[in-house]
Design an enzyme around this catalytic site. Structure first.
Site, PDB file in Angstrom:
ATOM      1  CE1 TYR A  52      -3.323  -2.685   0.016  1.00 20.39           C
ATOM      2  CE2 TYR A  52      -3.782  -2.254   2.317  1.00 20.39           C
ATOM      3  CZ  TYR A  52      -4.044  -2.953   1.163  1.00 20.39           C
ATOM      4  OH  TYR A  52      -5.049  -3.885   1.145  1.00 20.39           O
ATOM      5  CB  SER A 215     -13.635  -3.448  -2.500  1.00 20.86           C
ATOM      6  OG  SER A 215     -12.347  -2.983  -2.800  1.00 20.86           O
ATOM      7  N   PRO A 216     -16.079  -2.954   0.302  1.00 20.66           N
ATOM      8  CG  PRO A 216     -16.471  -2.218   2.486  1.00 20.66           C
ATOM      9  CD  PRO A 216     -15.366  -2.588   1.542  1.00 20.66           C
ATOM     10  N   GLY A 220     -17.178  -3.967  -9.478  1.00 28.47           N
ATOM     11  CA  GLY A 220     -16.085  -4.439 -10.316  1.00 28.47           C
ATOM     12  C   GLY A 220     -14.830  -4.643  -9.483  1.00 28.47           C
ATOM     13  CG  PHE A 226     -22.514   0.062  -4.903  1.00 29.93           C
ATOM     14  CD1 PHE A 226     -23.751   0.221  -4.289  1.00 29.93           C
ATOM     15  CD2 PHE A 226     -21.515  -0.611  -4.210  1.00 29.93           C
ATOM     16  CE1 PHE A 226     -23.990  -0.276  -3.013  1.00 29.93           C
ATOM     17  CE2 PHE A 226     -21.741  -1.112  -2.927  1.00 29.93           C
ATOM     18  CZ  PHE A 226     -22.985  -0.942  -2.336  1.00 29.93           C
TER      19      PHE A 226
END
Length: 305
Positions: A52, A215-216, A220, A226
């Site tokens: 990271y 990535s909750p 994609g 979203f």
């Protein structure tokens, strides 16, 4: 913030973890504010990886938190290793070297949980076991887990390990649910019936391995959030409707949906926005009914058989 135990370990931590991938984009002062805000909201697990920010995210965290002995006992540090430039590496030498680097950057004597990042098909499990034994024996790592692995990959590794793997970090959000979809479509001629992960959800439940959802809020492969995205009108309308009823934000509801699953899934959220993190933390106290959970699942574009 409610708490859970990770796997079969004695490690008790917040139901929601903070992912620190984007911390390299912050100043030390800004990072300190994010960390303090997380702790004030009851979030005490901080998820890192050696890649990271090419290590800078860990370094900024280490500078920002100023770990005294007393403070170190109140938080849980998790990091990952195994991804290198153009290849994966689960060699004994790399695992140990990676941990040593993370310890220096985080300015701590030990890591609570070390995860192997994406699977390495050249993995020699005996060598991984040797690295784990050295790290645990020296007190530098307390527990171990994996990320993005299927059941047989975990079984192969577990065969050689002295202690149980306690975590598998997997992608999961309202609009990314393959580990759930296959369970609804058993023995059917449709795409959701394809078991792409070897039944990892059920495997982890059977073996008391905590699934951490990365990535909750993404759709994609980290293509963007979203929530509030016009490409996902139906699920956003339902999130907004439920959020208004429960007097929380749609962001809160998206995490509450994950927390409702009886697998005791721990979302790893990557926001560096303090206000948003405060909203997310409220999900620990939101209880969805069975009907509400299914309404959101269907609003995300899923059909029940």
């Amino acid at each position: 913030m409610k708490t859970i135990k990770l796997g079969k370990s004695r490690l008790e931590t917040s139901k929601i973890a903070l992912g620190c991938m984007r911390m390299n984009e912050l100043t030390r002062v800004e990072a300190s504010g994010v960390i303090v805000n997380a702790l004030e909201n009851g979030i005490d697990l901080f998820d890192h990886a050696d890649i990271y920010g090419d290590g800078h995210s860990e370094a900024i965290f280490g500078d920002a938190i100023n770990l005294s002995d007393d403070r170190r006992e109140t938080i849980k540090l998790q990091t990952k290793c195994g991804i290198r430039d153009g290849f994966f590496d689960f060699s004994k030498e790399h695992i140990i070297e990676s941990v040593e680097g993370s310890l220096r950057r985080l300015k701590t004597d030990y890591i609570d949980t070390l995860l192997l990042h994406r699977p390495d098909t050249l993995m020699e499990p005996e060598e991984v076991a040797e690295a784990f034994a050295i790290l645990q024996g020296s007190g530098k790592v307390r527990y171990f887990g994996v990320s993005n692995q299927n059941p047989l990959q975990m079984e192969l590794l577990q065969k050689y390990l002295k202690d149980d793997l306690i975590v598998n970090q997997l992608q999961l959000s309202l609009v990314h649910t393959p580990m759930i979809d296959a369970g609804f479509n058993v023995n059917m001629h449709n795409d959701p019936a394809v078991v792409r992960d070897g039944g990892v959800l059920e495997y982890c439940r059977l073996n008391d391995i905590t699934i951490q959802a990365w990535s909750p809020f993404q759709h994609g492969m980290i293509e963007g959030p979203f929530i509030g995205n016009p490409d996902f009108p139906q699920v956003n309308r339902k999130l907004e409707e439920m959020a208004e009823e429960k007097r929380v934000s749609p962001t809160t509801m998206a995490i509450a949906w994950i927390l409702r699953h009886p697998a005791t899934i721990q979302p790893v959220v990557g926001t560096m926005n303090q206000e948003r993190l405060t909203q997310i933390a409220k999900a620990s106290d939101v209880q969805l009914t069975r009907k509400e959970w299914y309404e959101l699942y269907r609003a995300a574009g899923n059909e029940l058989p």
